[in-house]
Write a protein that holds these residues in place. Structure first.
Motif, mmCIF file in Angstrom:
data_model
loop_
_atom_site.group_PDB
_atom_site.id
_atom_site.type_symbol
_atom_site.label_atom_id
_atom_site.label_comp_id
_atom_site.label_asym_id
_atom_site.label_seq_id
_atom_site.Cartn_x
_atom_site.Cartn_y
_atom_site.Cartn_z
ATOM 1 N N PHE A 191 0.704 -1.120 -0.018
ATOM 2 C CA PHE A 191 -0.155 0.061 -0.128
ATOM 3 C C PHE A 191 0.793 1.227 0.009
ATOM 4 O O PHE A 191 0.520 2.093 -0.666
ATOM 5 N N ALA A 192 1.993 1.458 0.747
ATOM 6 C CA ALA A 192 2.787 2.352 0.966
ATOM 7 C C ALA A 192 3.231 2.554 -0.566
ATOM 8 O O ALA A 192 3.591 3.700 -1.086
ATOM 9 N N GLU A 193 3.763 1.564 -1.072
ATOM 10 C CA GLU A 193 4.360 1.681 -2.584
ATOM 11 C C GLU A 193 3.635 2.119 -3.571
ATOM 12 O O GLU A 193 3.961 3.133 -4.348
ATOM 13 N N ALA A 194 2.384 1.644 -3.551
ATOM 14 C CA ALA A 194 1.293 2.138 -4.462
ATOM 15 C C ALA A 194 0.840 3.716 -4.217
ATOM 16 O O ALA A 194 1.025 4.519 -5.222
ATOM 17 N N VAL A 195 0.746 4.165 -2.877
ATOM 18 C CA VAL A 195 0.420 5.376 -2.787
ATOM 19 C C VAL A 195 1.606 6.360 -3.276
ATOM 20 O O VAL A 195 1.345 7.440 -3.764
ATOM 21 N N GLU A 199 1.423 9.184 -6.228
ATOM 22 C CA GLU A 199 1.701 10.684 -5.605
ATOM 23 C C GLU A 199 2.956 11.414 -6.331
ATOM 24 O O GLU A 199 2.812 12.534 -6.735
ATOM 25 N N LYS A 200 3.765 10.398 -6.698
ATOM 26 C CA LYS A 200 5.156 10.999 -7.699
ATOM 27 C C LYS A 200 4.073 11.757 -9.046
ATOM 28 O O LYS A 200 4.670 12.443 -9.577
ATOM 29 N N ALA A 201 2.931 10.978 -9.392
ATOM 30 C CA ALA A 201 2.568 11.211 -10.639
ATOM 31 C C ALA A 201 1.698 12.651 -10.316
ATOM 32 O O ALA A 201 1.241 13.156 -11.228
ATOM 33 N N GLY A 202 1.680 12.898 -9.128
ATOM 34 C CA GLY A 202 0.861 14.245 -8.972
ATOM 35 C C GLY A 202 -0.576 14.069 -8.313
ATOM 36 O O GLY A 202 -1.352 15.277 -7.959
ATOM 37 N N VAL A 203 -0.879 12.778 -7.893
ATOM 38 C CA VAL A 203 -2.323 12.686 -7.052
ATOM 39 C C VAL A 203 -2.111 13.057 -5.588
ATOM 40 O O VAL A 203 -1.160 12.539 -5.014
ATOM 41 N N ALA A 207 -6.344 12.372 -0.926
ATOM 42 C CA ALA A 207 -7.369 11.630 -1.967
ATOM 43 C C ALA A 207 -7.240 9.987 -2.319
ATOM 44 O O ALA A 207 -8.173 9.467 -2.472
ATOM 45 N N VAL A 208 -5.824 9.876 -2.437
ATOM 46 C CA VAL A 208 -5.946 8.210 -2.494
ATOM 47 C C VAL A 208 -6.171 7.615 -1.196
ATOM 48 O O VAL A 208 -6.833 6.338 -1.530
ATOM 49 N N VAL A 209 -5.736 7.852 -0.267
ATOM 50 C CA VAL A 209 -6.022 7.409 1.121
ATOM 51 C C VAL A 209 -7.581 7.190 1.130
ATOM 52 O O VAL A 209 -8.251 6.057 1.417
ATOM 53 N N ASP A 210 -8.433 8.468 0.908
ATOM 54 C CA ASP A 210 -9.807 8.257 0.962
ATOM 55 C C ASP A 210 -10.414 7.258 0.271
ATOM 56 O O ASP A 210 -11.487 6.648 0.366
ATOM 57 N N ALA A 211 -10.008 7.352 -1.194
ATOM 58 C CA ALA A 211 -10.473 6.422 -2.373
ATOM 59 C C ALA A 211 -10.138 4.907 -1.884
ATOM 60 O O ALA A 211 -11.029 3.956 -1.898
#
Length: 299
Positions: A191-195, A199-203, A207-211
């Motif tokens: 999960f840490a890897e995915a976020v 996040e590197k892509a600008g998300v 918002a990622v955590v909420d989704a």
């Protein structure tokens, strides 16, 4: 077979964050509890609330019909179990010792054999969850050992959490806990890897955590840990404590000749996280810090 002792007094050795929470639940359920901890000050709130105090682990065993232990790791066994002041010296025939710790499976089995020589019963009863899970009444307990001893203490264990599962012989519950914690650490690390990736892509991280919390990946562990990426205010388990479980799984894999590749990859990430400036935070935060720095994500 030795007759099991009627449960009049429950002992507790190891009153850290998790142990003290479990001891309090036992007291709230109406059990008379006698405790010992290396540092008495950490247990003073429980003493003030009516918990009895013993000066050594041996005195706990001598006074109690069921003894629960929550030890930090396998290395903590000698100091609490052996010697003139250890639990083994005070155990009486018919007493049940239920160890809630996550220790090496072979050490747990060896301890069960030592306990048997006293006429007492040893159960490996590792728990799955965190202090938050415990406080919410959602802790789960796995049990390995004599079935009659398990039946004898089942009601007591249910006061710790509503999900108690008898696994099988001594050692089988702790093996199951190793498997569960392997899954837990791998999933949280992923999960840490995915976020960090998106996040590197600008998300936006929040918002990622909420989704994620509204998605199919919202397991219980992601449910209570993911919010730490937005509001880092709790330490459920730091990287050193959590890596201990992966090392147990890797040692087991080597001994059995079984592959544990995702376990090994996650353990490498936790090794890197040990050098993070945030290594004293929850291991999700430490691992996330490593991923974000490697990706060049602004901190």
């Amino acid at each position: 077979m030795t007759e099991l002792r009627s449960i009049e007094r429950v002992g507790f050795v190891g009153l850290g964050a998790m142990g003290s929470g479990i001891a309090r639940r036992l007291m709230d359920a109406g059990y008379s509890v006698v405790g010992w901890n290396r540092t008495r000050a950490k247990a003073q709130d429980l003493v003030d609330a009516g918990m009895g105090w013993a000066d050594t682990p041996r005195e706990v065993a001598e006074q109690c019909d069921v003894v629960l232990t929550m030890l930090t790791n396998t290395a903590a066994i000698p100091a609490n179990a052996h010697g003139d002041d250890g639990l083994l010296a005070g155990l009486r025939p018919g007493t049940v010792w239920a160890d809630l710790s996550t220790i090496a499976p072979d050490a747990s089995v060896a301890l069960s054999e030592e306990v048997a020589t006293t006429g007492a019963f040893y159960l490996d009863t590792p728990v799955s969850g965190s202090p938050a899970t415990l406080a919410a009444g959602q802790m789960s307990v796995m049990v390995g050992g004599d079935r009659a001893a398990y039946d004898h203490v089942e009601k007591l264990l249910l006061s710790i959490g509503p999900k108690v599962t008898y696994i099988g012989a001594n050692g089988h519950a702790i093996l199951t806990k190793v498997a569960i914690n392997l899954t837990l650490v791998v999933s949280v690390t992923a999960f840490a890897e995915a976020v960090a990736l998106v996040e590197k892509a600008g998300v936006d991280r929040a918002a990622v955590v909420d989704a994620a919390l509204k998605s199919v990946v919202a397991s219980p562990v992601i449910g209570y840990r993911a919010p730490l990426l937005v509001d880092d205010d709790t330490v459920f388990a730091d990287v050193e404590l959590q890596q201990k479980d992966l090392v147990l799984a890797q040692d087991l894999g080597r001994r059995l000749g079984a592959m544990v590749p995702t376990c090994s990859a996650a353990s490498e990430m936790l090794s890197a996280a040990r050098s993070s400036d945030l290594a004293d935070r929850d291991f999700l935060i430490s691992v996330s810090d490593v991923y974000r720095r490697a990706a060049g994500v602004a901190l």
